[in-house]
Structure formats: C-alpha cells, structure tokens
Scaffold this active site. Structure first.
Site, PDB file in Angstrom:
ATOM      1  N   GLN A  57       9.251  -9.610   3.008  1.00  0.00           N
ATOM      2  CA  GLN A  57       7.912  -9.531   3.598  1.00  0.00           C
ATOM      3  C   GLN A  57       7.964  -9.746   5.115  1.00  0.00           C
ATOM      4  O   GLN A  57       7.309  -9.022   5.872  1.00  0.00           O
ATOM      5  CB  GLN A  57       6.972 -10.586   2.994  1.00  0.00           C
ATOM      6  CG  GLN A  57       7.041 -10.791   1.519  1.00  0.00           C
ATOM      7  CD  GLN A  57       6.407  -9.694   0.682  1.00  0.00           C
ATOM      8  OE1 GLN A  57       6.042  -8.641   1.174  1.00  0.00           O
ATOM      9  NE2 GLN A  57       6.284  -9.938  -0.595  1.00  0.00           N
ATOM     10  N   ASP A  81       1.441  -6.922  -3.959  1.00  0.00           N
ATOM     11  CA  ASP A  81       1.615  -8.369  -4.126  1.00  0.00           C
ATOM     12  C   ASP A  81       0.948  -9.156  -3.008  1.00  0.00           C
ATOM     13  O   ASP A  81       0.722 -10.349  -3.134  1.00  0.00           O
ATOM     14  CB  ASP A  81       3.096  -8.736  -4.233  1.00  0.00           C
ATOM     15  CG  ASP A  81       3.912  -8.249  -3.047  1.00  0.00           C
ATOM     16  OD1 ASP A  81       3.668  -8.719  -1.916  1.00  0.00           O
ATOM     17  OD2 ASP A  81       4.796  -7.397  -3.261  1.00  0.00           O
ATOM     18  N   GLU A 101      -3.906   0.127  -1.350  1.00  0.00           N
ATOM     19  CA  GLU A 101      -3.005  -0.086  -2.486  1.00  0.00           C
ATOM     20  C   GLU A 101      -3.540   0.706  -3.676  1.00  0.00           C
ATOM     21  O   GLU A 101      -4.715   0.586  -4.022  1.00  0.00           O
ATOM     22  CB  GLU A 101      -2.916  -1.571  -2.815  1.00  0.00           C
ATOM     23  CG  GLU A 101      -2.359  -1.910  -4.189  1.00  0.00           C
ATOM     24  CD  GLU A 101      -0.957  -1.395  -4.465  1.00  0.00           C
ATOM     25  OE1 GLU A 101      -0.725  -0.888  -5.569  1.00  0.00           O
ATOM     26  OE2 GLU A 101      -0.095  -1.498  -3.566  1.00  0.00           O
ATOM     27  N   ASP A 132      -5.401   5.809  -3.114  1.00  0.00           N
ATOM     28  CA  ASP A 132      -4.186   6.555  -2.803  1.00  0.00           C
ATOM     29  C   ASP A 132      -3.900   6.531  -1.302  1.00  0.00           C
ATOM     30  O   ASP A 132      -4.691   7.056  -0.508  1.00  0.00           O
ATOM     31  CB  ASP A 132      -4.371   7.987  -3.308  1.00  0.00           C
ATOM     32  CG  ASP A 132      -3.159   8.865  -3.111  1.00  0.00           C
ATOM     33  OD1 ASP A 132      -2.149   8.403  -2.534  1.00  0.00           O
ATOM     34  OD2 ASP A 132      -3.211  10.029  -3.541  1.00  0.00           O
ATOM     35  N   ASP A 151       4.727  -0.278   2.406  1.00  0.00           N
ATOM     36  CA  ASP A 151       5.408  -1.194   1.477  1.00  0.00           C
ATOM     37  C   ASP A 151       5.275  -0.598   0.082  1.00  0.00           C
ATOM     38  O   ASP A 151       4.514  -1.077  -0.743  1.00  0.00           O
ATOM     39  CB  ASP A 151       4.779  -2.586   1.563  1.00  0.00           C
ATOM     40  CG  ASP A 151       5.460  -3.590   0.642  1.00  0.00           C
ATOM     41  OD1 ASP A 151       6.542  -3.276   0.103  1.00  0.00           O
ATOM     42  OD2 ASP A 151       4.901  -4.680   0.460  1.00  0.00           O
TER      43      ASP A 151
END
Length: 192
Positions: A57, A81, A101, A132, A151
């Site tokens: 991260q 996450d 996300e 998306d 990410d």
C-alpha cells in the site's frame, strides 16, 4: 495453484473462514490465517494479508504522490481493501480522492474483517464510486487528475481491461500535465 503462474503455488494456513461468497464479479474469500492475520482472496489469488499489507500500500501510494509537485486531485481505481486510500489521505496536499472500485462486496468485507486497512473509506476527502474504472476513465473530463493510482487485481476477470492500451490512453488523457500514474503491474519475475 493458479494457471497464471505455472509450477508455482502459495499457501497460507487457514485458522477460520470468515466469509466466502460469489460476488457479481468474482469469488471472494476472507479467512483468518495462523500467521498472517486476516486474508482476502479473489478468484483463488491472495490479494492482501494483514501482516504485510503496508509494504504494498505504501509503495503504490506514496511514490506517485511524492513524485507529483501538487497532488490535489487523485484518482484511485481498484483497491477495494481501502489500503491505498488510507495512505493517500495522509497527504496534506490531497484535497479529493476519487475512488472507483468495481466490487462493493470487497469494500464491505474489508471494512468488516480488515478495519485498520479500510480505516479511511469514510474519510471526507474520499468520493467513492462503486463502478467500472475503465468506464470512469472513458467518461472523465480531460486533464482532471494530478495522480492516478491503479490498484487492480491480476489481468483476468474484472480487471482485464485495466491492462489494455485503450485504458492507458484514457488515463493519459485525464491526467493533468505533469501528472503521475502508478499501476500494480504484476511480478516481473513470474510473468512473461
């Protein structure tokens, strides 16, 4: 075992399964391990462990932010996450983090089972869009972001298009002059 890495397998000892479900996009497994804390697995691939998540991260977040002169508008695609978000909001110059996300179930699992990692999900700097990231980049205004952080999971399933030429053409278009893009790019030793 995973077909993306022939001849290689990683394993962690499971102490207790905390969540296992099929989301709209992928198989989501969260378990408590014996030595690595809680773990999130997507489609059979380890995404994060509590024990060593910070090394990933921090590198994915701080390098592009410190490489940009004035990173006020940041786009994060993926990172369900919440760990990258946690690191990005630490930067005083960051005014707004646009977070896209695709799988809201991953965010909810992280909030429940990895709350320290997902601690910034509700930060006032964060504007969360469950959707998306490819479509977001296609529709975003030109020169909107100082930093873009991708990410993503591996280049199969819902993340496949995040590795396409078209996506990076749009990412370049929505990046401000002098902006920085940083992406999870697989392992250079394991992928040909």
């Amino acid at each position: 075992k995973n077909s993306q890495w022939p001849g290689q397998a990683n394993a962690l000892q499971v102490k207790k399964v905390l969540l296992h479900k099929k989301t709209k996009f992928q198989d989501l497994l969260v378990f408590e391990s014996t030595d690595f804390g809680n773990v999130i697995i997507l489609d059979g691939v380890i995404q994060i462990t509590e024990r060593d998540e910070m090394s990933y991260q921090e590198m994915l977040s701080h390098l592009p932010l410190f490489s940009c002169e004035r990173p006020s508008q940041v786009l994060v695609i993926g990172g369900g996450d919440g760990g990258v978000i946690r690191e990005v909001v630490k930067h005083e110059l960051v005014q707004k983090v646009h977070w896209c996300e695709i799988d809201g179930d991953v965010i909810e699992a992280a909030k429940t089972y990895l709350p320290e990692v997902a601690s910034a999900v509700s930060n006032p700097k964060v504007d969360l869009l469950v959707g998306d990231g490819v479509a977001f980049a296609e529709n975003a205004k030109e020169a909107s972001f100082d930093v873009i952080i991708v990410d993503s999971s591996d280049p199969v399933g819902p993340a496949e298009k995040l590795f396409s030429k078209e996506f990076y053409e749009n990412a370049h278009r929505i990046l401000k002059p002098g902006g920085v893009i940083c992406s999870q790019g697989e392992c250079l030793w394991n992928n040909e």
